[in-house]
Design an enzyme around this catalytic site. Structure first.
Site, PDB file in Angstrom:
ATOM      1  N   PHE A 122      -7.848   1.828  -0.420  1.00 16.23           N
ATOM      2  CA  PHE A 122      -7.364   0.577   0.169  1.00 16.23           C
ATOM      3  C   PHE A 122      -7.843   0.459   1.622  1.00 16.23           C
ATOM      4  CE2 PHE A 122      -4.118  -2.408   1.723  1.00 16.23           C
ATOM      5  CZ  PHE A 122      -4.125  -3.334   0.699  1.00 16.23           C
ATOM      6  N   LYS A 220       6.099  -3.682  -3.954  1.00 15.18           N
ATOM      7  CA  LYS A 220       5.320  -3.628  -5.208  1.00 15.18           C
ATOM      8  C   LYS A 220       6.274  -3.249  -6.340  1.00 15.18           C
ATOM      9  CE  LYS A 220       0.973  -3.183  -2.822  1.00 15.18           C
ATOM     10  NZ  LYS A 220       0.045  -2.296  -2.102  1.00 15.18           N
ATOM     11  N   ARG A 368      -7.391  -7.378 -12.303  1.00  9.47           N
ATOM     12  CA  ARG A 368      -6.343  -6.359 -12.417  1.00  9.47           C
ATOM     13  C   ARG A 368      -5.173  -6.887 -13.253  1.00  9.47           C
ATOM     14  NH1 ARG A 368      -4.418  -3.848  -6.793  1.00  9.47           N
ATOM     15  NH2 ARG A 368      -3.562  -5.947  -6.614  1.00  9.47           N
TER      16      ARG A 368
HETATM   17  C1  LIG Z   1      -0.495  -2.622  -0.898  1.00 13.02           C
HETATM   18  C2  LIG Z   1      -1.088  -1.446  -0.234  1.00 13.02           C
HETATM   19  C3  LIG Z   1      -0.912  -1.255   1.135  1.00 13.02           C
HETATM   20  C4  LIG Z   1      -0.177  -2.280   1.932  1.00 13.02           C
HETATM   21  O1  LIG Z   1      -0.032  -1.953   3.249  1.00 13.02           O
HETATM   22  P1  LIG Z   1       0.962  -2.747   4.194  1.00 13.02           P
HETATM   23  O2  LIG Z   1       0.624  -2.248   5.512  1.00 13.02           O
HETATM   24  O3  LIG Z   1       2.353  -2.363   3.744  1.00 13.02           O
HETATM   25  O4  LIG Z   1       0.716  -4.203   4.009  1.00 13.02           O
HETATM   26  C5  LIG Z   1      -1.446  -0.099   1.695  1.00 13.02           C
HETATM   27  N1  LIG Z   1      -2.097   0.809   0.952  1.00 13.02           N
HETATM   28  C6  LIG Z   1      -2.287   0.632  -0.381  1.00 13.02           C
HETATM   29  C7  LIG Z   1      -3.004   1.670  -1.182  1.00 13.02           C
HETATM   30  C8  LIG Z   1      -1.810  -0.512  -0.995  1.00 13.02           C
HETATM   31  O5  LIG Z   1      -2.016  -0.711  -2.298  1.00 13.02           O
END
Ligand SMILES: *Cc1c(COP(=O)(O)O)cnc(C)c1O
Length: 409
Positions: A122, A220, A368
């Site tokens: 991410f 989530k 997805r």
């Molecule tokens: C959704 C997600 C985030 C989200 O980060 P925020 O800072 O809470 O918006 C971070 N890492 C991963 C792997 C995610 O899927």
């Protein structure tokens, strides 16, 4: 091949879907991005608005223990992570929490400067690490992005911390937490797990696997609502040895003494910074009630059954000849989503949404499908597979009406 109806009839978690608020006729397969609302959450937030804030105003900080919520909600999340008490606090977003933890990790490993992460993880997690490296300077922090397959070979005596998502957001692949945590430790490094796509949807064993640190998401699979706070886990063996870098009054050992100098609270409570988002915390707190009744083992069993059934139906309908599933077929290596690659994945996602099947798209070419065992049914899977087969067959995804992209995808 079992029918969706008979799988739904034998589903021990089926009764929980009634508590969630989903529009009639919609199939919602995006709980991995924003979990569904529920009557429990709506009632709890209404009570905070009317009975607490509305009637008790500022006295609510004590009377309803608003001030203790980051810790009390953290303690309710802890069992879902396989964490004994005193190690989890619910605060801030994942991105902010990663900043705090990476800095803490570097302080715990003086002389080592590398953060190792995988390149298709991410992006926000890597952005935070890049920002930290820019702030600290090249002599104190460096981000090394490596291919997933090269991760273990990349560890060496310069590695301070390995940062990794337990389930990859794009592919849906689930990594071996025990093995990779041990590999980090063997090289003398710490391990930081991002549980965004695993907390709330599968059993976790942070303490048993000697994990050092973890972060996760409240909005989530935990269904805490848009912008719900995330959480920080810091293993007890590191408590009292470090100070996280964002020194705010609520991480102070005595916030209401209003002393001039900062003295961080003992333990994970120090990861609080400023005033908690009480409305969001109330929503997340209420969303956690369901875990008192639904076991994480049953949730994981159903999650795997849903993804297996989806793979079987999509294969039978010929979809997998047109789209490539990049999520591993081995159950142990699968999160709670399936990711299908197609050059027109964006148009396909829009055609599904037009048919009231809510999915999402990740650039450049991934569709997805996220499965939330607390409210998705095998019937949902069947409808999705049939509709997707129609869309792929008649190529309606090529229509110009599916070519516009909004800001959030
Ligand atoms: C959704 C997600 C985030 C989200 O980060 P925020 O800072 O809470 O918006 C971070 N890492 C991963 C792997 C995610 O899927």
């Amino acid at each position: 091949m079992p029918e969706a109806a008979s799988l739904d009839k034998d589903d021990s978690l089926a009764r929980f879907s009634a508590g969630f608020c989903l529009p009639e006729g919609m199939v919602y397969l995006d709980g991995n991005s924003l979990g569904a609302s529920s009557t429990a959450v709506i009632d709890a937030v209404n009570a905070v608005l009317t009975e607490q804030w509305g009637a008790d105003l500022i006295s609510s900080w004590n009377k309803h223990d608003w001030i203790g919520m980051p810790v009390s909600v953290g303690e309710r999340i802890a069992p879902l992570l396989g964490a004994a008490e005193g190690q989890v606090v619910s605060v801030d977003s994942i991105s902010v929490n990663i900043f705090k933890l990476l800095n803490t990790a570097l302080a715990l490993r003086p002389g080592r400067l590398d953060i190792i992460a995988v390149e298709d993880d991410f992006p926000s997690d890597a952005y935070v690490a890049q920002g930290l490296a820019a702030l600290l300077g090249a002599g104190r922090c460096r981000l090394r992005l490596v291919a997933q397959t090269q991760l273990e070979q990349a560890l060496d005596s310069k590695t301070a911390v390995v940062m990794l998502s337990h389930v990859n957001y794009r592919s849906g692949e689930r990594y071996d937490m025990q093995r990779l945590s041990a590999a980090a430790h063997d090289s003398g490094a710490l391990i930081l797990w991002d549980l965004a796509h695993s907390a709330g949807v599968m059993p976790l064993d942070l303490d048993a696997h000697h994990v050092d640190m973890a972060v996760g998401c409240g909005y989530k699979y935990l269904n805490g609502g848009p912008g719900a706070p995330g959480f920080v886990y810091l293993n007890r063996r590191h408590h009292g040895r470090v100070t996280q870098p964002l020194w705010g009054w609520l991480g102070h050992s005595e916030p209401f003494a209003f002393k001039t100098g900062y003295r961080g609270a003992e333990g994970v409570a120090q990861f609080q910074v400023g005033t908690p988002a009480v409305l969001s915390m109330a929503a997340l707190n209420a969303a956690l009630d369901v875990y008192g009744e639904a076991s994480m083992k049953a949730i994981r069993t159903k999650s795997l059954a849903l993804t297996a059934f989806a793979l079987e139906r999509m294969d039978a309908l010929g979809i997998l000849n047109e789209m490539t599933c990049i999520t591993p077929s081995t159950p142990n290596s699968r999160g709670s989503q399936l990711s299908l690659v197609h050059p027109q994945a964006w148009g396909i996602s829009q055609a599904l949404i037009e048919a009231n099947i809510i999915v999402d798209f990740r650039a450049p070419d991934v569709l997805r499908l996220g499965f939330a065992p607390l409210y998705n049914s095998f019937g949902d899977v069947e409808i999705t597979a049939m509709t997707l087969a129609d869309i792929v067959r008649d190529q309606r995804y090529l229509s110009v009406r599916f070519q516009q992209r909004p800001k959030v995808t």
